[in-house]
Scaffold this motif. Structure first.
Motif, PDB file in Angstrom:
ATOM      1  N   SER A 205     -22.389  17.047  22.555  1.00  9.87           N
ATOM      2  CA  SER A 205     -22.580  16.005  21.538  1.00  9.87           C
ATOM      3  C   SER A 205     -23.807  16.290  20.677  1.00  9.87           C
ATOM      4  O   SER A 205     -23.836  15.931  19.495  1.00  9.87           O
ATOM      5  CB  SER A 205     -22.710  14.632  22.192  1.00  9.87           C
ATOM      6  N   THR A 206     -24.818  16.939  21.250  1.00  7.97           N
ATOM      7  CA  THR A 206     -26.031  17.229  20.487  1.00  7.97           C
ATOM      8  C   THR A 206     -26.036  18.650  19.910  1.00  7.97           C
ATOM      9  O   THR A 206     -26.793  18.930  18.984  1.00  7.97           O
ATOM     10  CB  THR A 206     -27.286  17.045  21.363  1.00  7.97           C
ATOM     11  N   CYS A 207     -25.221  19.524  20.469  1.00  8.42           N
ATOM     12  CA  CYS A 207     -25.146  20.925  19.994  1.00  8.42           C
ATOM     13  C   CYS A 207     -23.686  21.271  19.739  1.00  8.42           C
ATOM     14  O   CYS A 207     -23.057  21.982  20.544  1.00  8.42           O
ATOM     15  CB  CYS A 207     -25.750  21.870  21.031  1.00  8.42           C
ATOM     16  N   PRO A 208     -23.119  20.776  18.649  1.00 10.06           N
ATOM     17  CA  PRO A 208     -21.674  20.926  18.437  1.00 10.06           C
ATOM     18  C   PRO A 208     -21.191  22.365  18.289  1.00 10.06           C
ATOM     19  O   PRO A 208     -20.017  22.643  18.541  1.00 10.06           O
ATOM     20  CB  PRO A 208     -21.429  20.129  17.147  1.00 10.06           C
ATOM     21  N   ASP A 209     -22.069  23.295  17.899  1.00 11.43           N
ATOM     22  CA  ASP A 209     -21.637  24.670  17.666  1.00 11.43           C
ATOM     23  C   ASP A 209     -22.082  25.636  18.757  1.00 11.43           C
ATOM     24  O   ASP A 209     -21.828  26.846  18.664  1.00 11.43           O
ATOM     25  CB  ASP A 209     -22.175  25.164  16.318  1.00 11.43           C
ATOM     26  N   LEU A 210     -22.751  25.139  19.782  1.00 14.77           N
ATOM     27  CA  LEU A 210     -23.282  26.016  20.812  1.00 14.77           C
ATOM     28  C   LEU A 210     -22.174  26.513  21.739  1.00 14.77           C
ATOM     29  O   LEU A 210     -21.435  25.709  22.305  1.00 14.77           O
ATOM     30  CB  LEU A 210     -24.324  25.256  21.651  1.00 14.77           C
ATOM     31  N   PRO A 211     -22.035  27.835  21.918  1.00 15.22           N
ATOM     32  CA  PRO A 211     -21.080  28.332  22.917  1.00 15.22           C
ATOM     33  C   PRO A 211     -21.515  27.910  24.321  1.00 15.22           C
ATOM     34  O   PRO A 211     -22.644  28.177  24.735  1.00 15.22           O
ATOM     35  CB  PRO A 211     -21.157  29.861  22.754  1.00 15.22           C
ATOM     36  N   ILE A 212     -20.605  27.256  25.041  1.00 20.13           N
ATOM     37  CA  ILE A 212     -20.906  26.765  26.387  1.00 20.13           C
ATOM     38  C   ILE A 212     -19.880  27.338  27.354  1.00 20.13           C
ATOM     39  O   ILE A 212     -18.669  27.307  27.094  1.00 20.13           O
ATOM     40  CB  ILE A 212     -20.868  25.222  26.453  1.00 20.13           C
ATOM     41  N   VAL A 213     -20.379  27.861  28.454  1.00 17.68           N
ATOM     42  CA  VAL A 213     -19.511  28.338  29.536  1.00 17.68           C
ATOM     43  C   VAL A 213     -19.557  27.304  30.651  1.00 17.68           C
ATOM     44  O   VAL A 213     -20.634  26.956  31.146  1.00 17.68           O
ATOM     45  CB  VAL A 213     -19.980  29.704  30.071  1.00 17.68           C
ATOM     46  N   GLY A 214     -18.389  26.823  31.037  1.00 22.10           N
ATOM     47  CA  GLY A 214     -18.313  25.826  32.089  1.00 22.10           C
ATOM     48  C   GLY A 214     -17.860  26.423  33.406  1.00 22.10           C
ATOM     49  O   GLY A 214     -17.262  27.505  33.443  1.00 22.10           O
ATOM     50  N   PHE A 215     -18.156  25.724  34.495  1.00 24.11           N
ATOM     51  CA  PHE A 215     -17.665  26.088  35.820  1.00 24.11           C
ATOM     52  C   PHE A 215     -16.835  24.931  36.348  1.00 24.11           C
ATOM     53  O   PHE A 215     -17.192  23.768  36.163  1.00 24.11           O
ATOM     54  CB  PHE A 215     -18.826  26.373  36.778  1.00 24.11           C
ATOM     55  N   LYS A 216     -15.744  25.257  37.011  1.00 26.76           N
ATOM     56  CA  LYS A 216     -14.872  24.232  37.575  1.00 26.76           C
ATOM     57  C   LYS A 216     -14.569  24.593  39.024  1.00 26.76           C
ATOM     58  O   LYS A 216     -13.946  25.629  39.296  1.00 26.76           O
ATOM     59  CB  LYS A 216     -13.568  24.135  36.772  1.00 26.76           C
ATOM     60  N   THR A 217     -15.016  23.774  39.941  1.00 31.23           N
ATOM     61  CA  THR A 217     -14.803  24.025  41.364  1.00 31.23           C
ATOM     62  C   THR A 217     -13.741  23.077  41.901  1.00 31.23           C
ATOM     63  O   THR A 217     -13.805  21.867  41.676  1.00 31.23           O
ATOM     64  CB  THR A 217     -16.113  23.836  42.152  1.00 31.23           C
ATOM     65  N   GLU A 218     -12.758  23.641  42.603  1.00 28.58           N
ATOM     66  CA  GLU A 218     -11.682  22.843  43.181  1.00 28.58           C
ATOM     67  C   GLU A 218     -11.575  23.140  44.673  1.00 28.58           C
ATOM     68  O   GLU A 218     -12.158  24.109  45.185  1.00 28.58           O
ATOM     69  CB  GLU A 218     -10.351  23.174  42.488  1.00 28.58           C
ATOM     70  N   THR A 219     -10.830  22.327  45.379  1.00 29.57           N
ATOM     71  CA  THR A 219     -10.644  22.515  46.818  1.00 29.57           C
ATOM     72  C   THR A 219      -9.179  22.717  47.200  1.00 29.57           C
ATOM     73  O   THR A 219      -8.869  22.916  48.375  1.00 29.57           O
ATOM     74  CB  THR A 219     -11.179  21.294  47.592  1.00 29.57           C
ATOM     75  N   THR A 220      -8.280  22.706  46.232  1.00 28.71           N
ATOM     76  CA  THR A 220      -6.854  22.798  46.565  1.00 28.71           C
ATOM     77  C   THR A 220      -6.431  24.206  46.957  1.00 28.71           C
ATOM     78  O   THR A 220      -5.495  24.381  47.729  1.00 28.71           O
ATOM     79  CB  THR A 220      -6.004  22.358  45.357  1.00 28.71           C
ATOM     80  N   GLY A 221      -7.090  25.230  46.411  1.00 31.95           N
ATOM     81  CA  GLY A 221      -6.670  26.606  46.636  1.00 31.95           C
ATOM     82  C   GLY A 221      -5.458  27.001  45.823  1.00 31.95           C
ATOM     83  O   GLY A 221      -4.987  28.135  45.914  1.00 31.95           O
ATOM     84  N   ASP A 222      -4.952  26.094  45.001  1.00 36.98           N
ATOM     85  CA  ASP A 222      -3.784  26.350  44.158  1.00 36.98           C
ATOM     86  C   ASP A 222      -4.253  26.936  42.832  1.00 36.98           C
ATOM     87  O   ASP A 222      -4.915  26.260  42.041  1.00 36.98           O
ATOM     88  CB  ASP A 222      -3.017  25.046  43.933  1.00 36.98           C
ATOM     89  N   GLU A 223      -3.903  28.191  42.572  1.00 36.46           N
ATOM     90  CA  GLU A 223      -4.394  28.881  41.380  1.00 36.46           C
ATOM     91  C   GLU A 223      -3.913  28.216  40.098  1.00 36.46           C
ATOM     92  O   GLU A 223      -4.680  28.055  39.141  1.00 36.46           O
ATOM     93  CB  GLU A 223      -3.954  30.341  41.416  1.00 36.46           C
TER      94      GLU A 223
END
Length: 390
Positions: free
Chosen positions: A301-319
């Motif tokens: 919201s404050t840096c609309p043009d900034l490239p951001i890399v996110g991480f997503k952790t799950e527990t299902t093991g379903d790819e």
């Protein structure tokens, strides 16, 4: 980290030369080929046979008619980088004055003339390191483009830097530096929310993945800001935080002039009102949890043009489910890409992950250091060709 890199390892007459064998082993463990070069003084501390054993190459102990210095460090020489570790005050002064009376200083002069990268890891007593002439020599050589790995000041000595630090700076010097000129902010590890002065709510994140990304970005030439609840590290500007709100505030400030953000931290999803005094045990207790702000949403919201890399952790093991959840986050926050992994890798050195982009997903399995390199390379691809434009 040093796959395919040829390292000429210069050893001089500091007592820290006793660490040369293990340093050579570590350089090779990281993928480098190593050839040793020794001064006469160094030979009085560690035998050339030991260096030969550690490198599996013959050691240069004198410059002969075979012009070993040119073969190693001259134009089209064997070495991709000259690493002098340890380097005495005497050696640094000689390099600054172009005095070539040892195999190591002769290789250094040749490398400087041939524009072969040089890394120097000083080791000496602290008063010698503080000598005006030594400091002037370090400044002079630094201005010529030589990289110094700062020593550890302990017990009245400027002790040689750790093997990790030396290897890291050698890799940075020898590499292409696709992130040269970029400022990359990395969040790492767990946050914790205080219940009282003793107890906290936290999670199992070790911070290994975030530190691996920060290291990889540094090796590729970036200026790195690391936001975490962890130790100081020599390769990054560390912003120490504890809670989710502190991490958000520090990250927002760091992103004011950032070129990319890697949100690798496992930020707590909930906080609680903190008791000013320790809560007595032995009775039932109900905590009212309140959600914490989502860091990537707030930064977007404050840096609309900034490239951001996110991480997503799950527990299902379903790819497939992991990819779907990662794509949902990618589209919602307009991320550069998302690293999706299973919670089972928390705290481990090995990992399995998916690098999820808008139109594809790449699998990775191996060390977290290796994944950090993949992420850093992807960031370089995202930022190119604008990374050096400012």
């Amino acid at each position: 980290m040093l796959e395919g890199v040829n390292v000429a390892l210069g050893v001089t007459g500091s007592i820290a030369a006793v660490k040369t064998v293990e340093l050579a082993h570590e350089l090779r463990r990281q993928g480098a080929a190593v050839r040793g070069v020794m001064t006469d003084s160094a030979r009085g501390i560690v035998h050339p046979w030991a260096v030969e054993f550690a490198t599996e190459n013959e050691v240069v102990t004198e410059i002969t008619g075979s012009v070993e210095h040119v073969d190693l460090c001259g134009y089209d020489g064997w070495a991709d980088v000259l690493l002098i570790a340890p380097a005495t005050a005497n050696t640094v002064g000689k390099i600054a004055g172009a005095v070539d009376d040892t195999p190591v200083t002769t290789c250094a002069t040749t490398a400087l003339g041939a524009d072969t990268p040089i890394v120097i890891a000083p080791a000496m007593h602290e008063p010698m390191y503080d000598h005006p002439g030594v400091l002037e020599a370090i400044d002079t050589v630094s201005e010529w483009g030589v990289d110094f790995v700062d020593p550890r000041i302990e017990e009245g000595k400027a002790k040689i830097a750790s093997e990790d630090a030396i290897v890291r700076d050698t890799a940075r010097a020898a590499g292409d530096r696709p992130l040269e000129g970029a400022h990359v902010v990395v969040t790492s590890g767990a946050t914790s929310e205080a219940i009282d002065p003793v107890r906290v709510i936290t999670n199992r994140s070790s911070g290994k993945m975030g530190r691996a990304v920060a290291t990889a970005c540094y090796v590729r030439g970036a200026d790195v800001t690391l936001v975490h609840d962890g130790p100081e590290v020599p390769y990054a500007d560390v912003r120490a935080v504890e809670s989710a709100r502190e991490m958000l505030a520090a990250t927002r400030e760091a992103c004011d002039d950032a070129d990319a953000l890697v949100s690798a931290a496992a930020i707590g999803d909930y906080t609680v009102d903190t008791s000013a005094e320790k809560i007595r045990s032995g009775r039932e207790l109900t905590l009212d949890l309140e959600p914490t702000p989502k860091l990537i949403d707030e930064i977007r919201s404050t840096c609309p043009d900034l490239p951001i890399v996110g991480f997503k952790t799950e527990t299902t093991g379903d790819e497939d489910a992991m990819i779907e959840q990662a794509r949902n986050t990618l589209e919602r926050v307009d991320l550069a890409f998302v690293v999706a992994n299973d919670a089972s890798v928390m705290g481990a050195d090995q990992t399995k992950a998916l690098l999820v982009h808008a139109n594809d997903a790449a699998r990775y399995e191996g060390t977290k250091a290796g994944l950090g390199g993949e992420i850093a390379d992807s960031i370089a691809a995202v930022l190119s060709p604008n990374v050096t434009d400012h």
